[in-house]
Scaffold this motif. Structure first.
Motif, PDB file in Angstrom:
ATOM      1  N   LEU A 189      -1.202  12.060 -11.724  1.00 60.51           N
ATOM      2  CA  LEU A 189      -2.550  11.066 -12.344  1.00 60.51           C
ATOM      3  C   LEU A 189      -1.553  10.618 -13.674  1.00 60.51           C
ATOM      4  O   LEU A 189      -1.244  11.482 -14.624  1.00 60.51           O
ATOM      5  N   PRO A 190      -1.546   9.377 -14.040  1.00 58.42           N
ATOM      6  CA  PRO A 190      -0.785   8.886 -15.181  1.00 58.42           C
ATOM      7  C   PRO A 190      -1.732   9.281 -16.304  1.00 58.42           C
ATOM      8  O   PRO A 190      -3.094   9.370 -16.279  1.00 58.42           O
ATOM      9  N   ILE A 191      -1.432   9.514 -17.600  1.00 62.50           N
ATOM     10  CA  ILE A 191      -2.551   9.969 -18.846  1.00 62.50           C
ATOM     11  C   ILE A 191      -3.308   8.761 -18.980  1.00 62.50           C
ATOM     12  O   ILE A 191      -4.406   8.711 -19.343  1.00 62.50           O
ATOM     13  N   SER A 192      -2.725   7.276 -18.686  1.00 58.48           N
ATOM     14  CA  SER A 192      -3.335   6.150 -19.109  1.00 58.48           C
ATOM     15  C   SER A 192      -4.536   5.960 -18.299  1.00 58.48           C
ATOM     16  O   SER A 192      -5.429   5.583 -18.686  1.00 58.48           O
ATOM     17  N   VAL A 193      -4.584   6.398 -17.018  1.00 58.34           N
ATOM     18  CA  VAL A 193      -5.490   6.459 -16.097  1.00 58.34           C
ATOM     19  C   VAL A 193      -6.633   7.157 -16.421  1.00 58.34           C
ATOM     20  O   VAL A 193      -7.754   7.148 -16.425  1.00 58.34           O
ATOM     21  N   LEU A 194      -6.346   8.420 -16.728  1.00 60.70           N
ATOM     22  CA  LEU A 194      -7.085   9.484 -17.281  1.00 60.70           C
ATOM     23  C   LEU A 194      -7.863   8.735 -18.488  1.00 60.70           C
ATOM     24  O   LEU A 194      -9.012   9.068 -18.752  1.00 60.70           O
ATOM     25  N   LEU A 195      -7.167   8.266 -19.306  1.00 65.11           N
ATOM     26  CA  LEU A 195      -7.968   7.692 -20.606  1.00 65.11           C
ATOM     27  C   LEU A 195      -8.963   6.669 -20.056  1.00 65.11           C
ATOM     28  O   LEU A 195     -10.033   6.754 -20.626  1.00 65.11           O
ATOM     29  N   LEU A 196      -8.541   5.746 -19.169  1.00 66.96           N
ATOM     30  CA  LEU A 196      -9.661   4.898 -18.457  1.00 66.96           C
ATOM     31  C   LEU A 196     -10.963   5.490 -17.786  1.00 66.96           C
ATOM     32  O   LEU A 196     -11.760   4.946 -18.285  1.00 66.96           O
TER      33      LEU A 196
ATOM     34  N   PHE B 202       1.092   7.311 -23.176  1.00 66.52           N
ATOM     35  CA  PHE B 202       0.091   6.793 -23.043  1.00 66.52           C
ATOM     36  C   PHE B 202       0.202   5.388 -21.998  1.00 66.52           C
ATOM     37  O   PHE B 202      -0.642   4.689 -21.643  1.00 66.52           O
ATOM     38  N   GLY B 203       1.504   5.196 -22.005  1.00 68.88           N
ATOM     39  CA  GLY B 203       1.950   3.898 -21.305  1.00 68.88           C
ATOM     40  C   GLY B 203       1.816   4.116 -19.402  1.00 68.88           C
ATOM     41  O   GLY B 203       2.042   2.878 -18.948  1.00 68.88           O
ATOM     42  N   GLY B 204       1.788   5.164 -19.000  1.00 69.88           N
ATOM     43  CA  GLY B 204       1.824   4.972 -17.599  1.00 69.88           C
ATOM     44  C   GLY B 204       2.924   6.005 -17.231  1.00 69.88           C
ATOM     45  O   GLY B 204       2.902   7.280 -16.949  1.00 69.88           O
ATOM     46  N   ILE B 205       4.050   5.561 -16.735  1.00 68.97           N
ATOM     47  CA  ILE B 205       5.046   6.322 -16.053  1.00 68.97           C
ATOM     48  C   ILE B 205       5.834   7.203 -17.060  1.00 68.97           C
ATOM     49  O   ILE B 205       6.573   8.219 -16.701  1.00 68.97           O
TER      50      ILE B 205
ATOM     51  N   LEU C 278       0.820  -1.272   0.094  1.00 70.80           N
ATOM     52  CA  LEU C 278      -0.112   0.005  -0.189  1.00 70.80           C
ATOM     53  C   LEU C 278       0.701   1.306   0.014  1.00 70.80           C
ATOM     54  O   LEU C 278       0.425   2.385   0.490  1.00 70.80           O
ATOM     55  N   THR C 279       1.929   1.103  -0.532  1.00 71.14           N
ATOM     56  CA  THR C 279       3.103   2.350  -0.438  1.00 71.14           C
ATOM     57  C   THR C 279       2.497   3.319  -1.867  1.00 71.14           C
ATOM     58  O   THR C 279       1.907   2.437  -2.866  1.00 71.14           O
ATOM     59  N   PRO C 280       2.758   4.501  -1.947  1.00 71.45           N
ATOM     60  CA  PRO C 280       2.290   5.524  -3.028  1.00 71.45           C
ATOM     61  C   PRO C 280       2.965   4.822  -4.466  1.00 71.45           C
ATOM     62  O   PRO C 280       2.199   4.718  -5.566  1.00 71.45           O
ATOM     63  N   ARG C 281       3.733   4.070  -4.372  1.00 71.05           N
ATOM     64  CA  ARG C 281       4.744   3.793  -5.345  1.00 71.05           C
ATOM     65  C   ARG C 281       4.039   2.560  -5.923  1.00 71.05           C
ATOM     66  O   ARG C 281       3.914   2.483  -7.133  1.00 71.05           O
ATOM     67  N   ASN C 282       3.571   1.536  -5.198  1.00 73.49           N
ATOM     68  CA  ASN C 282       3.178   0.488  -5.678  1.00 73.49           C
ATOM     69  C   ASN C 282       1.447   0.671  -5.944  1.00 73.49           C
ATOM     70  O   ASN C 282       1.147  -0.240  -6.969  1.00 73.49           O
ATOM     71  N   ILE C 283       0.967   1.436  -5.271  1.00 69.04           N
ATOM     72  CA  ILE C 283      -0.578   1.860  -5.616  1.00 69.04           C
ATOM     73  C   ILE C 283      -0.519   2.380  -7.151  1.00 69.04           C
ATOM     74  O   ILE C 283      -1.062   2.482  -8.064  1.00 69.04           O
ATOM     75  N   PHE C 284       0.500   3.330  -7.708  1.00 70.87           N
ATOM     76  CA  PHE C 284       0.999   4.160  -8.843  1.00 70.87           C
ATOM     77  C   PHE C 284       1.093   2.966  -9.859  1.00 70.87           C
ATOM     78  O   PHE C 284       0.236   3.119 -10.899  1.00 70.87           O
ATOM     79  N   ASN C 285       1.879   2.045  -9.581  1.00 68.63           N
ATOM     80  CA  ASN C 285       2.169   0.802 -10.520  1.00 68.63           C
ATOM     81  C   ASN C 285       0.967   0.020 -10.832  1.00 68.63           C
ATOM     82  O   ASN C 285       0.573  -0.576 -11.758  1.00 68.63           O
ATOM     83  N   LEU C 286       0.139  -0.198  -9.556  1.00 69.81           N
ATOM     84  CA  LEU C 286      -0.986  -1.134  -9.715  1.00 69.81           C
ATOM     85  C   LEU C 286      -2.119  -0.291 -10.842  1.00 69.81           C
ATOM     86  O   LEU C 286      -2.653  -1.195 -11.289  1.00 69.81           O
ATOM     87  N   THR C 287      -2.358   0.912 -10.630  1.00 70.85           N
ATOM     88  CA  THR C 287      -3.194   1.758 -11.406  1.00 70.85           C
ATOM     89  C   THR C 287      -2.783   1.450 -12.788  1.00 70.85           C
ATOM     90  O   THR C 287      -3.488   1.070 -13.618  1.00 70.85           O
ATOM     91  N   ILE C 288      -1.497   1.623 -13.225  1.00 72.03           N
ATOM     92  CA  ILE C 288      -1.163   1.556 -14.695  1.00 72.03           C
ATOM     93  C   ILE C 288      -0.894   0.149 -15.298  1.00 72.03           C
ATOM     94  O   ILE C 288      -1.441   0.144 -16.248  1.00 72.03           O
ATOM     95  N   GLN C 289      -1.072  -0.795 -14.293  1.00 71.81           N
ATOM     96  CA  GLN C 289      -1.094  -2.055 -14.819  1.00 71.81           C
ATOM     97  C   GLN C 289      -2.320  -2.625 -15.020  1.00 71.81           C
ATOM     98  O   GLN C 289      -2.654  -3.527 -15.712  1.00 71.81           O
TER      99      GLN C 289
END
Length: 436
Positions: A281-288, A185-188, A54-65
């Motif tokens: 916020l990743p652009i890919s998440v905004l696209l979702l 569009f890939g996330g990071i 539940l770290t910010p880094r893993n939550i970020f990665n989880l969203t883009i995955q």
């Protein structure tokens, strides 16, 4: 006093049953169960990983995955609601990815003389991918709707055909690197930063509050019962807290100093001492989010959406009422194909290249996300937000198991078992509640 009077007075004296909090807030109990399951999964893995899950880094990665599968899951809702299935989504994603990769690295440079990095390259490639996905989807819908070949057989064949078509398009090679704009569009590789993330979060919160107010106003206008004001405020506070809390978590993930330094060097500048910045916020998440809003509007506010759910509820009655169910099948599969192309953009951009195994087993993940999210395999019932939450639960399971050190084969065993368990729970829930 007569017996009738006694009965009447007793009836008047009997207090009305107190409404449950979930009924007062008009919350879907099944959705609450899914949220509870998601929270349980995250808490368990957070304990097993000593707080790393539940770290910010893993939550970020989880969203883009999650994005790629979640986008396709929104389309799978329409497919399953109309009593069909699409087993070709992973292979179709690979074909669209191959087309877009070849457009960027070979076809456009050779035919139009546009070098990689030209402003038109990514948009022409994405357009070609969308057309490819929609046409292939429409073709499979035609085979299913007009030639009456079962969708299971059509898309099972498509799984083999399009996976290997992608291989032939690239001669089995990994194609890359892809255009820098395309990679955003890939996330990071593409995020909004802290300021614009807060702007999007505030806009989303205001839009959600406006939707709640508009819904209440419509109910009052048509003399429908409405929630108490305190319930509306409570629900609004929960939604606002979820949106702004999510943005706060993403904004707390800082860009590493070395990466920031390289970004300044690329611009010919020197990074100031002590300078920090967040990914946001990743652009890919905004696209979702955009896809989810559009698909929800289509499902709830358009004639196409009403036809889709009416056909899934009772195909014979829908056809007798004048709905062209065959053409509707073509449209549904075309939408699914276009969404596969959008997912291909996200998946290949995140990898920065096209690879032969891209999208492998995505058909399992997409169908599982839709079913776990409450889409009934019998047709007629399903929600877009449920499918996205289902995709998030699936990705959380896989990411958590990977962090714990579970082998990939065992991960797939768990995912398959969860899918079967989800269907069983759904059957039991609908049988007890009489909702299908």
């Amino acid at each position: 006093m007569s017996t009738q009077d006694t009965t009447t007075s007793t009836a008047k004296a009997k207090p009305a049953p107190r409404a449950k909090l979930t009924d007062t807030l008009e919350l879907d109990t099944r959705l609450l169960g899914m949220i509870g399951a998601f929270i349980l999964v995250t808490v368990v893995f957070n304990v097993l990983t000593d707080g790393r899950f539940l770290t910010p880094r893993n939550i970020f990665n989880l969203t883009i995955q999650t994005v790629s599968v979640a986008i396709m899951a929104t389309g799978m809702v329409f497919v399953i609601v109309t009593r069909h299935i699409d087993l070709s989504v992973g292979a179709l994603l690979a074909t669209c990815s191959a087309v877009m990769a070849m457009m960027q690295t070979a076809w456009l440079p050779q035919l139009l003389g546009l070098p990689l990095g030209h402003p038109l390259i990514p948009w022409l490639a994405i357009g070609a991918g969308l057309v490819t996905g929609a046409l292939i989807g429409a073709f499979q819908g035609y085979l299913t709707g007009y030639l009456l070949i079962p969708a299971f057989i059509v898309t099972l064949g498509g799984l083999l055909v399009w996976r290997n078509a992608a291989w032939y398009l690239t001669n089995g090679q990994t194609i890359g690197p892809l255009d820098p704009t395309f990679q955003m569009f890939g996330g990071i590789n593409g995020t909004l930063g802290e300021f614009w993330s807060w702007v999007i979060g505030i806009i989303a919160t205001l839009a959600a509050m406006g939707a709640l107010w508009a819904k209440r106003r419509d109910k009052i206008r048509h003399d429908f019962p409405v929630k108490p004001i305190w319930a509306e405020i409570t629900l609004g506070a929960i939604i606002a807290g979820a949106i702004l809390g999510f943005i706060a978590i993403l904004n707390s993930y800082q860009i590493p100093a070395a990466r920031l330094s390289r970004q300044f060097e690329a611009r010919g500048e020197v990074m100031p001492e002590g300078y920090t910045a967040a990914y946001g916020l990743p652009i890919s998440v905004l696209l979702l989010i955009v896809v989810a809003v559009v698909m929800t509007v289509v499902a709830r506010k358009t004639r196409l959406g009403r036809y889709i759910f009416a056909t899934g509820g009772n195909p014979q009655a829908a056809e007798l009422s004048g709905i062209n169910t065959r053409l509707l099948t073509v449209k549904v599969f075309a939408i699914m194909g276009a969404l596969c192309a959008i997912s291909a953009v996200v998946a290949s951009a995140r990898l920065t290249n096209h690879s032969n195994d891209i999208g492998t087993l995505d058909e399992l993940r997409v169908i599982a996300a839709a079913v776990i999210g409450g889409t009934a395999l019998a047709g007629g019932i399903g929600t877009i937000y449920g499918a996205i939450l289902g995709a998030l639960i699936m990705q959380s399971l896989q990411s958590g198991m990977a962090m714990v050190g579970v082998d990939a084969p065992l991960q797939n065993i768990v995912v398959g078992s969860v899918l079967v368990l989800a269907v069983l729970i759904d059957i039991i829930y609908r049988r007890r509640t009489g909702k299908g």
